[in-house]
Design a protein around this motif. Structure first.
Motif, short mmCIF file in Angstrom:
data_model
loop_
_atom_site.label_atom_id
_atom_site.label_comp_id
_atom_site.label_asym_id
_atom_site.label_seq_id
_atom_site.Cartn_x
_atom_site.Cartn_y
_atom_site.Cartn_z
N LEU A 75 -18.52 -41.02 -31.03
CA LEU A 75 -18.72 -40.41 -29.72
C LEU A 75 -17.44 -39.76 -29.21
CD1 LEU A 75 -21.25 -40.17 -28.03
CD2 LEU A 75 -20.56 -42.19 -26.73
N ASN A 76 -16.31 -40.41 -29.47
CA ASN A 76 -15.02 -39.82 -29.08
C ASN A 76 -14.77 -38.53 -29.85
OD1 ASN A 76 -14.35 -41.78 -27.21
ND2 ASN A 76 -13.29 -43.08 -28.70
N LEU A 77 -15.08 -38.54 -31.15
CA LEU A 77 -14.91 -37.31 -31.94
C LEU A 77 -15.80 -36.19 -31.41
CD1 LEU A 77 -14.75 -38.77 -35.58
CD2 LEU A 77 -12.99 -37.34 -34.49
N PHE A 78 -17.03 -36.56 -31.02
CA PHE A 78 -17.95 -35.55 -30.48
C PHE A 78 -17.42 -34.98 -29.16
CE2 PHE A 78 -21.65 -34.54 -27.76
CZ PHE A 78 -22.20 -33.51 -28.51
N ASP A 79 -16.87 -35.85 -28.31
CA ASP A 79 -16.33 -35.37 -27.02
C ASP A 79 -15.11 -34.50 -27.23
OD1 ASP A 79 -18.31 -36.69 -25.64
OD2 ASP A 79 -17.12 -38.50 -25.29
N GLU A 80 -14.28 -34.86 -28.21
CA GLU A 80 -13.02 -34.13 -28.43
C GLU A 80 -13.23 -32.87 -29.27
OE1 GLU A 80 -10.60 -37.03 -30.31
OE2 GLU A 80 -10.43 -38.32 -28.52
N GLN A 81 -14.12 -32.92 -30.26
CA GLN A 81 -14.31 -31.79 -31.18
C GLN A 81 -15.80 -31.55 -31.41
OE1 GLN A 81 -11.45 -31.81 -34.64
NE2 GLN A 81 -11.05 -33.92 -33.95
N PRO A 82 -16.52 -31.11 -30.38
CA PRO A 82 -17.97 -30.92 -30.54
C PRO A 82 -18.34 -29.91 -31.62
CG PRO A 82 -17.19 -29.93 -28.50
CD PRO A 82 -16.04 -30.73 -29.03
N ASP A 83 -17.44 -28.96 -31.91
CA ASP A 83 -17.76 -27.94 -32.91
C ASP A 83 -17.86 -28.52 -34.32
OD1 ASP A 83 -17.77 -26.11 -30.90
OD2 ASP A 83 -15.75 -25.36 -31.29
N VAL A 84 -17.28 -29.70 -34.52
CA VAL A 84 -17.35 -30.34 -35.84
C VAL A 84 -18.79 -30.75 -36.15
CG1 VAL A 84 -16.66 -32.40 -37.14
CG2 VAL A 84 -14.96 -31.12 -35.81
N PHE A 85 -19.58 -30.98 -35.12
CA PHE A 85 -20.94 -31.49 -35.28
C PHE A 85 -21.93 -30.32 -35.34
CE2 PHE A 85 -18.54 -35.00 -33.75
CZ PHE A 85 -19.20 -36.17 -34.14
N ASP A 86 -22.45 -30.07 -36.54
CA ASP A 86 -23.51 -29.06 -36.64
C ASP A 86 -24.81 -29.67 -36.12
OD1 ASP A 86 -24.40 -30.78 -38.64
OD2 ASP A 86 -23.71 -29.51 -40.29
N ASP A 87 -25.90 -28.94 -36.22
CA ASP A 87 -27.16 -29.41 -35.64
C ASP A 87 -27.59 -30.74 -36.25
OD1 ASP A 87 -27.26 -27.22 -34.04
OD2 ASP A 87 -28.69 -26.09 -35.29
N ARG A 88 -27.41 -30.88 -37.54
CA ARG A 88 -27.83 -32.13 -38.19
C ARG A 88 -26.99 -33.30 -37.71
NH1 ARG A 88 -25.91 -34.89 -42.47
NH2 ARG A 88 -27.35 -36.34 -43.51
N LEU A 89 -25.66 -33.12 -37.68
CA LEU A 89 -24.79 -34.21 -37.25
C LEU A 89 -25.01 -34.55 -35.78
CD1 LEU A 89 -21.45 -33.28 -39.08
CD2 LEU A 89 -23.12 -35.02 -39.72
N ARG A 90 -25.27 -33.52 -34.98
CA ARG A 90 -25.53 -33.76 -33.56
C ARG A 90 -26.83 -34.56 -33.39
NH1 ARG A 90 -28.37 -30.99 -29.56
NH2 ARG A 90 -27.48 -31.07 -27.45
#
Length: 1007
Positions: A75-90
């Motif tokens: 969740l911290n990675l998602f908040d800090e680097q949301p672009d890392v998460f493509d649709d599948r990872l999101r």
């Protein structure tokens, strides 16, 4: 993990490999190591993948405390680097909010405020991401159900909402809806909601195993016992030994306890012993322990609290001790959850489970139905099972008891066993005082009697060395007592036991039946061979051993003076038995007449002295000799006369054995109906005598054969399993496992896949099997049948794993390359079904190498053709060359088979190969080649006639018509082909086979 990944490509490959591992410590530790490795790379997406794999390992490895920690990092990675998460990872990230909610509910140390704060966090995140809230309300309902308050409103708020992409799968939601109705006391509605999952139409990682475990008791309460049985077998297999499904295992234990299957419950508890120590989830522990306590409580209430039970590591447990420990721990867990939740829901639910009475008196769950007495330690089990007949009372007075035991023993009466057992106990006591009575004789004589009786029991179990030693020891004591006649009989028994040991050693276990009548008198009933050699003994060490034993008995008989008629009859009986065993072993014509001569002596002597048991024994031996000589009608005539005599004059306890022999003779004469009648009557009469007085296991085994011939396989299966369990109780474990192996194969042939798997799982868990004390080839056969059953049950992953292991083991069977060829070939096919064609090729090459040493033409050809079909079907043109390579190998085997004049069971290997060439080419899009091959196959098959099975020919025509008419777009010649075939099949009466051709012809005309 052998080597840490050196780059992200290696990391992703390692993650894929770990994903194929079963959940458990190995997968979890590897996932932890891969997260450490991912942190070394400047690639946040790789770290995200590694963390997702680790959270999955924790979640399904029953480690809920660690799952939320990993998710916090994601969740911290998602908040800090949301672009890392493509649709599948999101999608995965938001999906796993639910995993965290589930994990937190499992931990009583997490305060209720913490659970509610997490729900708020989930709702806020979903709203901010513009995601539907149905998953949030699903979590809210599950919390309410966990707390035991507010569930009705929470259910309506969830169940009335439309599903979203982040909703739990259909199977999981069906389970939650059904559980709500179950909580409301509506079994019928719950089962109705569950039906798509129970029927296998909806499934996921946890389903249907989870739903099945909950549905078992409602099924019983609504009278659906057969369905409950069926689902127990399939559902238990889906959760066994899986720590993340320990609650489900607990409910299966409870089901066993409430259906009269306490022994099976203890067996399943032992199989899942790891769950006492490896389940880190307190909520899962509570569910498992409560189910285990229901079982242990039931076993203890039935008076078996001292039985051993599998429990926490570090000590041995009895049922009573383990129940007390389980109760203490489970009570503590329930109290902790209720304290956290501010309700009494968990204690109340636990109490309700423990207070349930059995729902049915007994429900036969498996083919191996056992009672608690069957799992008791050997010393605790009575020497003989209860019988329908009341045995003669054992005298209280010691002199009368000794005299009675000897009199009954002289008659061969089964009640002698009870007298000897009582005497053995009395003599072993420290305060034993031998009576000073001339009619009883000295103590040394009684000790000799007891040793002789013990030796006879050892011989009955084929423990020939022990029997011989005990008989010799008894003979020495008889000499000391001045009983030369008894000493001679004991030494003659020792001679026979040593000869039987020699036969057993020489024939790798195919020993004679002991000191009565050759056990296999009706097996191989062809006439004895007219051996060219005059001296069979010179070439057959088994026959030589029995000849030597007989000669020694004759000398012993001649040199012993003052024999009583009973002693002389016993010596004559032993002499005849030795020669009867020699005939059974050698099947030599020259050995038949000497047996008849000895039998005639015995019969004449026993008749003269009115010794009924030896008259009967002589007639039994005469019957067996006729059978072994190939004269079955004479054997039946002889045994008919014997049966008339036994019914009128006795001894009555010989009737079951004699009826059993007559039944086997009728089987050899192909009269299964008469055999069944004799064997069933023998079994009925056997119940009137102590369990070890009659070979009841043999009667059940022979009855199984008889009813199979009568077309009653389910009845045969019951007799086989009963026979095996009796053999197990008698200590004949190898025989029992062989019989059970036959039962497992029959159940598989009958399509009773789950019965087969459950039976084999039970056998493979036996201590001597697990410890490697049972013949490795026999265990391999059990495992092979299980692997085939798993395949038939569509558990391809488990079946393939077992086949791969068996192929590796059988590769070392230098004395049996043929078996390895067949196992490796089947392994290759399963690997092909799994899409692993490189490994399939390796396995096929192993099979071919073994086949070169011990040909298995048909099996190898079938497997190679199937591999070619699978590769062409799955890979199309890309797999054509490899598929053709398999067919080339199959063609070489067909050539070898033709040269060896091998006869197939069905169509020729060449015909099958031509057809497969056509199918493979069609799958690969090579339609002209396919049509040529199919025409060749049709030419080899030839036109069917009225008596043929026309299915193969019709299918070949159908495929040729489809290739020609649909793929080559030449409908006119295809229709000519099809119409001609339809007319021929119809004229021959094969209307069913013509239906598919008619359907294809109609389609071609329509198009």
């Amino acid at each position: 993990m052998p080597t840490a990944p050196q780059n992200t490509d290696e990391l992703y490959q390692a993650l894929q490999e770990n994903d194929r591992r079963p959940y458990g410590r190995t997968r979890t530790v590897t996932a932890e190591e891969l997260v450490d490795a991912a942190e070394q790379f400047d690639e946040p997406r790789a770290l995200v993948h590694a963390l997702l794999e680790l959270q999955e390992a924790y979640t399904y490895g029953s480690e809920p405390r660690k799952s939320p920690v990993v998710f916090a990092r994601l969740l911290n990675l998602f908040d800090e680097q949301p672009d890392v998460f493509d649709d599948r990872l999101r999608h995965l990230l938001f999906w796993r909010f639910k995993w965290v909610g589930h994990a937190l509910r499992q931990l009583p140390e997490v305060p209720l405020t913490g659970l509610r704060q997490w729900l708020t966090e989930m709702r806020d995140r979903y709203e901010k991401a513009d995601l539907g809230l149905q998953p949030y309300y699903g979590q809210a309902y599950q919390l309410a159900a966990h707390l035991g308050e507010g569930a009705t409103l929470a259910y309506e708020l969830w169940a009335s909402r439309t599903r979203t992409q982040l909703s739990d799968c259909e199977a999981c939601e069906i389970c939650e809806r059904a559980l709500y109705h179950l909580m409301e006391g509506d079994d019928e509605r719950a089962l109705s909601v569950w039906e798509p999952v129970l029927a296998g139409k909806e499934s996921c990682q946890e389903e249907p195993a989870r739903s099945v475990s909950y549905a078992l008791l409602p099924l019983l309460r609504t009278g659906r016992t057969d369905r409950a049985r069926e689902l127990h077998l399939a559902g238990y297999r889906g959760c066994r030994r899986n720590p993340s499904m320990s609650q489900e295992v607990g409910r299966h234990l409870e089901f066993c306890a409430l259906t009269g299957n306490e022994a099976r419950g203890l067996e399943l508890l032992a199989e899942n012993r790891i769950m006492f120590d490896e389940v880190d989830s307190p909520l899962d522990q509570l569910g498992f322990l409560t189910g285990a306590e229901v079982l242990l409580q039931r076993v203890e209430s039935l008076g078996h609290g001292e039985l051993p039970a599998a429990g926490y590591a570090g000590r041995t447990w009895t049922v009573a001790d383990l129940r007390a420990e389980v109760r203490r721990r489970a009570d503590d867990l329930a109290a902790r959850f209720d304290a956290r939740n501010g309700t009494t829901a968990h204690a109340d639910r636990r109490r309700a489970r423990l207070d349930r009475a059995p729902l049915v008196e007994t429900l036969e769950l498996t083919l191996r139905a056992r009672a608690l007495d069957d799992v008791a330690p050997a010393a605790a089990v009575p020497a003989t099972a209860p019988t329908a007949r009341t045995a003669t009372a054992v005298p209280d007075a010691l002199p009368e008891l000794i005299i009675r035991a000897r009199a009954l023993d002289e008659q061969g009466h089964p009640d002698a066993q009870a007298c000897w057992a009582r005497l053995r106990t009395l003599v072993a006591a420290r305060d034993y005082t031998h009576p000073d009575d001339p009619a009883v004789g000295p103590l040394v004589r009684l000790r000799a009697d007891l040793l002789a009786e013990e030796a006879s029991r050892a011989g009955d179990k084929d423990e020939f060395t022990d029997a011989a030693d005990l008989h010799e020891e008894a003979a020495a004591l008889y000499d000391d007592a001045g009983e030369a006649g008894h000493a001679a009989v004991a030494r003659a028994c020792a001679l026979l036991a040593l000869a039987e040991k020699a036969v057993a050693d020489a024939s790798a276990g195919n020993a004679g039946a002991g000191a009565d009548v050759p056990a296999d008198a009706t097996q191989g009933t062809e006439a004895p061979s007219e051996n060219a050699g005059k001296d069979v003994d010179a070439t057959d060490p088994k026959a030589a051993a029995l000849t030597a034993a007989h000669a020694s008995m004759v000398r012993l008989h001649e040199e012993t003076p003052d024999l009583t008629p009973s002693q002389e009859a016993r010596l004559l009986r032993l002499r005849a038995t030795a020669l009867g065993l020699r005939l059974q072993t050698s099947r030599s014509e020259e050995h038949a007449a000497p047996v008849q001569a000895e039998v005639d002596k015995l019969f004449a002597f026993a008749t003269e002295h009115d010794i009924a048991v030896q008259v009967s024994g002589a007639l039994l031996l005469r019957t067996s000799t006729h059978a072994l000589s190939g004269d079955l009608p004479a054997a039946v005539t002889e045994i008919d006369a014997l049966l008339d005599r036994l019914k009128s004059e006795g001894p009555a306890w010989h009737l079951p054995r004699t009826l059993g022999l007559r039944g086997r003779l009728q089987l050899a004469l192909h009269d299964a109906q008469a055999a069944q009648a004799d064997l069933a009557e023998g079994l009925r009469l056997a119940a009137e005598w102590p369990a070890d007085a009659v070979d009841t296991a043999r009667l059940h085994g022979d009855l199984a054969e008889a009813v199979m011939h009568l077309g009653r396989p389910d009845e045969a299966l019951r007799h086989l399993t009963r026979s095996a369990e009796l053999e197990l109780r008698q200590g004949s474990r190898t025989d029992a496992y062989c019989t059970y192996s036959n039962a497992a194969q029959l159940s598989l042939d009958l399509g009773r896949v789950e019965d087969c798997i459950a039976l084999l799982d039970s056998l493979l868990a036996e201590p001597d099997v697990a410890a490697g004390e049972v013949d490795d080839r026999l265990v391999a056969q059990l495992r092979l049948t299980r692997a085939r059953a798993l395949h038939a049950g569509e558990d391809l992953k488990a079946a393939t794993a077992e086949f791969v292991a068996l192929a590796a083991e059988s590769a070392g069977w230098d004395d049996d390359p043929g078996s390895h060829a067949m196992i490796a070939a089947e392994t290759a096919v399963l690997l092909g079904e799994s899409g692993e064609f490189d490994r399939a090729r390796e396995a096929a090459d192993q099979a071919l190498a073994a086949h070169a040493r011990a040909p298995r033409y048909e099996h190898l050809s079938n497997s190679l053709r199937e591999l070619a079909r699978l590769q062409a079907q799955q890979q199309g043109p890309h797999g054509l060359d490899s598929a053709r390579a398999f067919l080339t190998d199959a063609g070489r085997i067909a050539d070898e088979a033709r040269t060896a004049e091998f006869e197939t069971h069905g169509r020729s290997l060449e015909t099958a190969l031509a057809y497969e060439h056509g199918r493979v080419a069609a799958y690969a899009g090579e339609y002209e080649e396919a049509l040529i091959a199919l025409d060749k196959a049709l030419a080899l098959l030839g036109d069917p006639n009225q008596d043929d099975d026309a299915g193969e020919w019709a299918e070949c025509v159908r495929l040729a018509g489809a290739v020609e008419g649909l793929y080559l777009e030449r409908p006119a010649p295809a229709l000519i082909r099809l119409d001609a075939a339809i007319d021929l099949l119809t004229a021959l009466g094969h209307t069913e086979e013509a239906e598919a051709l008619t359907s294809l012809a109609t389609r071609l005309r329509d198009e």
